[in-house]
Design an enzyme around this catalytic site. Sequence first.
Site, mmCIF file in Angstrom:
data_model
loop_
_atom_site.group_PDB
_atom_site.id
_atom_site.type_symbol
_atom_site.label_atom_id
_atom_site.label_comp_id
_atom_site.label_asym_id
_atom_site.label_seq_id
_atom_site.Cartn_x
_atom_site.Cartn_y
_atom_site.Cartn_z
ATOM 1 C CD GLU A 67 -1.628 -2.675 1.396
ATOM 2 O OE1 GLU A 67 -2.578 -3.443 2.198
ATOM 3 O OE2 GLU A 67 -0.018 -2.579 2.510
ATOM 4 N N PRO A 272 12.508 -13.156 1.290
ATOM 5 C CG PRO A 272 13.945 -13.384 3.542
ATOM 6 C CD PRO A 272 14.244 -13.455 1.915
ATOM 7 N NE ARG A 273 5.285 -7.987 1.558
ATOM 8 C CZ ARG A 273 4.590 -7.949 1.100
ATOM 9 N NH1 ARG A 273 5.103 -8.044 -0.210
ATOM 10 N NH2 ARG A 273 4.087 -7.040 0.846
ATOM 11 C CD GLU A 315 19.566 -4.055 -2.978
ATOM 12 O OE1 GLU A 315 20.759 -4.080 -3.829
ATOM 13 O OE2 GLU A 315 20.086 -5.447 -2.447
ATOM 14 C CG ASN A 340 0.393 -6.272 -7.723
ATOM 15 O OD1 ASN A 340 0.378 -6.601 -8.697
ATOM 16 N ND2 ASN A 340 1.062 -4.964 -7.067
ATOM 17 N N PRO A 341 1.818 -9.703 -8.249
ATOM 18 C CG PRO A 341 -0.380 -10.431 -9.944
ATOM 19 C CD PRO A 341 0.389 -9.600 -8.647
#
Length: 431
Positions: A67, A272-273, A315, A340-341
């Site tokens: 967001e 990782p997120r 990055e 999101n793709p």
Amino acid sequence: MSGSLPFALRLYRMGMGVFERFLPGVLQRRAARGKEDPARLNERLGTAPITRPSGRLVWIHGASVGESLVGFGLAEKLREADPNLIFLFTSGTRTSADLMTKRLSAPDLHRYIPVDTPAAAVAFVTGWRPDLAVFVEGEIWPNLLLATKAAHIPLALVNARMTRRSIEGWAGRMRTARHLFSLFDLAMSADQRTAGALSLFRDGPINTIGNLKLAVTPPRIEPGKISALKHQIGERPVWLAASTHAGEDEVLIAAHTALRLGAPDALLILAPRHPERSMDVEIACRKQGLVPVKRSSGQVPDPSTPIWLWDTLGELGLAMKLAPVTFVAGSLQPGIGGHNPVEPVQLSSAVISGSFVENFRDLYQALEDHDGAIIVDDHSSDRIALAVAGLLGDPDRRDALTRQAGEVIAEGASAMADTVTGLLALLGRQN
């Protein structure tokens, strides 16, 4: 104010009013556990040591990284229309705060969203006095909205997106929903499902604009940095597992192990997120006999390195440029909703995803319908390995996939322009 509120909202305000006397201690304990930035706790109380900058101030709130990036892209377009605007961004997570702090330049600012107590909400709104308040997607903080409305500040809800679960939750509190969503002077939904829900939950028009995440500008990546890293990697087949969560890493590492049976030189970039999980992810790699190198340490894989642990912020776009195939994680287990793709498509990386993509259901369905992405329903490591191997071994198939996906995304490109027009109209009321 409270006399006209629905009972549930009055009860909420009373409860948060009681809670605020304990808030400083709660924040200190959270900071001790690493869940808050100890140097910025005052922001969570609605106060900050920085004086409001002079000029027209637009406040944009996004809950987390995705967001916040939409808000950042929106601010760029608003500034093109009015170069004198100043932007105050708020978010709630340390990851988003770190990312926004790196991206912003003066006079724009980032602050943590205050905890939604009556006192903190009023302190924030009266301290910053924005000329426009913009909430991205739909994180609803009742006391903040009420304080903003009481200060006669225009309120906008943009790129509004509701899951089926959140719609059902609001429907069970209809009076509260109608009161809160009607506070917005402007409401723009990202999809038809949300537009239908908002038509029940608010008085006033609903504009179905389209998903702003389709219109976000891809990150700027230095060509020299890309070419240098590609030269160091060499001609190895490379794929990316982007924004993984706990419980997904093991499956994707096992998929890479299976992939390497047919392509022993294959390299997995594992991102990782939340980079603070890097130690856990490294342990998961080692348990499966794959010793990674870490991006945060400045390490570059040598020809025998199986996994590059991409544990840095800001990055991910660079990793997507290095990898012709991206597995978009957050999609292998229920409760996350997918990610999101759009960004990998923009950066010419073919998309594979699991099937748990509730947060982006419409977008993934459109991509799948137009043969622009591969959605694996079988979340086994072998199935994922087959999907990755199929794309890595077929450049023409990859190109067709990204081309079709690009056409789907282009259909939503007008969403940003329409949103900017609506927000500028609200700002015009303040002249």
